[in-house]
Design a protein around this motif. Structure first.
Motif, PDB file in Angstrom:
ATOM      1  N   UNK A  52     -16.081 -12.528   7.576  1.00 57.23           N
ATOM      2  CA  UNK A  52     -16.039 -11.247   6.764  1.00 57.23           C
ATOM      3  C   UNK A  52     -16.890 -11.563   5.466  1.00 57.23           C
ATOM      4  N   UNK A  53     -16.901 -10.274   4.863  1.00 59.68           N
ATOM      5  CA  UNK A  53     -17.704 -10.235   3.531  1.00 59.68           C
ATOM      6  C   UNK A  53     -16.829 -10.197   2.555  1.00 59.68           C
ATOM      7  N   UNK A  54     -17.105 -10.424   1.329  1.00 60.66           N
ATOM      8  CA  UNK A  54     -16.307 -10.176   0.009  1.00 60.66           C
ATOM      9  C   UNK A  54     -16.051  -8.897   0.082  1.00 60.66           C
ATOM     10  N   UNK A  55     -16.644  -7.865   0.272  1.00 61.64           N
ATOM     11  CA  UNK A  55     -16.381  -6.341   0.211  1.00 61.64           C
ATOM     12  C   UNK A  55     -15.198  -6.085   1.360  1.00 61.64           C
ATOM     13  N   UNK A  60      -9.554  -4.749   2.142  1.00 62.07           N
ATOM     14  CA  UNK A  60      -8.349  -5.325   2.853  1.00 62.07           C
ATOM     15  C   UNK A  60      -7.014  -5.518   1.809  1.00 62.07           C
ATOM     16  N   UNK A  61      -7.658  -5.960   0.785  1.00 58.89           N
ATOM     17  CA  UNK A  61      -6.799  -6.488  -0.345  1.00 58.89           C
ATOM     18  C   UNK A  61      -6.067  -4.983  -0.859  1.00 58.89           C
ATOM     19  N   UNK A  62      -7.109  -4.244  -1.173  1.00 58.17           N
ATOM     20  CA  UNK A  62      -6.630  -2.856  -1.932  1.00 58.17           C
ATOM     21  C   UNK A  62      -5.501  -2.042  -0.887  1.00 58.17           C
ATOM     22  N   UNK A  63      -6.232  -2.011   0.394  1.00 58.14           N
ATOM     23  CA  UNK A  63      -5.491  -1.333   1.434  1.00 58.14           C
ATOM     24  C   UNK A  63      -4.071  -1.741   1.604  1.00 58.14           C
ATOM     25  N   UNK A  64      -3.964  -3.387   1.646  1.00 57.76           N
ATOM     26  CA  UNK A  64      -2.284  -3.799   1.675  1.00 57.76           C
ATOM     27  C   UNK A  64      -1.694  -3.109   0.326  1.00 57.76           C
ATOM     28  N   UNK A  65      -2.102  -3.444  -0.689  1.00 60.61           N
ATOM     29  CA  UNK A  65      -1.309  -3.143  -1.843  1.00 60.61           C
ATOM     30  C   UNK A  65      -0.892  -1.518  -1.975  1.00 60.61           C
ATOM     31  N   UNK A  74      -2.661  -1.172 -10.995  1.00 63.27           N
ATOM     32  CA  UNK A  74      -2.528  -2.490 -10.788  1.00 63.27           C
ATOM     33  C   UNK A  74      -3.638  -2.907  -9.893  1.00 63.27           C
ATOM     34  N   UNK A  75      -3.923  -2.132  -8.680  1.00 64.68           N
ATOM     35  CA  UNK A  75      -4.899  -2.239  -7.907  1.00 64.68           C
ATOM     36  C   UNK A  75      -6.107  -2.280  -8.495  1.00 64.68           C
ATOM     37  N   UNK A  76      -6.387  -1.236  -9.435  1.00 67.03           N
ATOM     38  CA  UNK A  76      -7.500  -1.187 -10.069  1.00 67.03           C
ATOM     39  C   UNK A  76      -8.047  -2.444 -11.198  1.00 67.03           C
ATOM     40  N   UNK A  77      -6.756  -2.972 -11.589  1.00 66.39           N
ATOM     41  CA  UNK A  77      -6.882  -4.113 -12.357  1.00 66.39           C
ATOM     42  C   UNK A  77      -7.249  -5.420 -11.496  1.00 66.39           C
ATOM     43  N   UNK A  78      -6.710  -5.272 -10.390  1.00 64.34           N
ATOM     44  CA  UNK A  78      -7.015  -6.447  -9.594  1.00 64.34           C
ATOM     45  C   UNK A  78      -8.390  -6.470  -9.058  1.00 64.34           C
ATOM     46  N   UNK A  79      -9.032  -5.512  -8.554  1.00 62.46           N
ATOM     47  CA  UNK A  79     -10.482  -5.454  -8.320  1.00 62.46           C
ATOM     48  C   UNK A  79     -11.557  -5.230  -9.191  1.00 62.46           C
ATOM     49  N   UNK A  80     -10.965  -5.121 -10.392  1.00 63.60           N
ATOM     50  CA  UNK A  80     -11.829  -5.144 -11.619  1.00 63.60           C
ATOM     51  C   UNK A  80     -12.596  -3.920 -11.871  1.00 63.60           C
ATOM     52  N   UNK A  87     -10.889   3.390  -8.278  1.00 60.87           N
ATOM     53  CA  UNK A  87      -9.839   2.977  -7.467  1.00 60.87           C
ATOM     54  C   UNK A  87      -9.335   4.151  -6.499  1.00 60.87           C
ATOM     55  N   UNK A  88      -8.694   5.112  -7.195  1.00 60.52           N
ATOM     56  CA  UNK A  88      -8.208   6.141  -6.551  1.00 60.52           C
ATOM     57  C   UNK A  88      -9.055   7.025  -5.545  1.00 60.52           C
ATOM     58  N   UNK A  89     -10.410   7.096  -6.196  1.00 60.24           N
ATOM     59  CA  UNK A  89     -11.406   7.962  -5.387  1.00 60.24           C
ATOM     60  C   UNK A  89     -11.706   7.013  -3.966  1.00 60.24           C
ATOM     61  N   UNK A  90     -11.723   5.958  -4.388  1.00 60.07           N
ATOM     62  CA  UNK A  90     -12.223   5.023  -3.132  1.00 60.07           C
ATOM     63  C   UNK A  90     -11.200   4.642  -2.115  1.00 60.07           C
ATOM     64  N   UNK A  91     -10.044   4.713  -2.629  1.00 60.67           N
ATOM     65  CA  UNK A  91      -8.756   4.160  -2.001  1.00 60.67           C
ATOM     66  C   UNK A  91      -7.733   5.108  -1.474  1.00 60.67           C
ATOM     67  N   UNK A  92      -7.771   6.420  -2.287  1.00 63.22           N
ATOM     68  CA  UNK A  92      -6.633   7.176  -1.830  1.00 63.22           C
ATOM     69  C   UNK A  92      -6.366   7.747  -0.439  1.00 63.22           C
ATOM     70  N   UNK A  93      -7.287   7.588   0.147  1.00 62.22           N
ATOM     71  CA  UNK A  93      -6.932   8.169   1.737  1.00 62.22           C
ATOM     72  C   UNK A  93      -6.159   7.010   2.398  1.00 62.22           C
TER      73      UNK A  93
END
Length: 109
Positions: A52-55, A60-65, A74-80, A87-93
């Motif tokens: 796996x890559x860091x990406x 996966x981390x964002x998806x689970x949360x 919180x997701x935004x802060x954890x991902x930096x 975070x919303x644009x990338x993961x809202x789906x």
């Protein structure tokens, strides 16, 4: 960046790393490796894990949360991410229950 970790992860890291190491990927003298020099897929293979890559791990981390209804801030802060909109644009789906939660709020009134 500093993030809080769950008990299982902390226990695993404490069992794996002893001494004064404060970074997961650090040299024996405590210096840190550059991100580019860490070959995560190779490390994964060496422990019998699918490469796996860091990406991929970040995604996966964002998806689970988000699937567990953790607040996007919180997701935004954890991902930096600098801004929550990233975070919303990338993961809202990945938040399919958001519409259901909105309906449930009004059903409960």
């Amino acid at each position: 960046r500093r993030i809080d970790l769950d008990k299982a992860t902390l226990e695993m890291l404490n069992n794996r790393y002893t001494g004064m190491r404060i970074y997961v990927f650090s040299k024996r003298n405590g210096d840190i490796y550059s991100r580019q020099s860490i070959k995560l897929p190779k490390i994964c293979k060496s422990i019998g894990m699918k490469p796996r890559s860091f990406r991929t791990l970040r995604h996966t981390h964002a998806t689970i949360l988000l699937a567990a209804s953790v607040h996007p801030k919180i997701v935004q802060e954890r991902l930096g991410h600098a801004k929550i909109i990233t975070a919303l644009d990338t993961y809202s789906h990945l938040m399919p229950r958001m519409q259901n939660v909105a309906v449930e709020v009004f059903n409960s009134i």
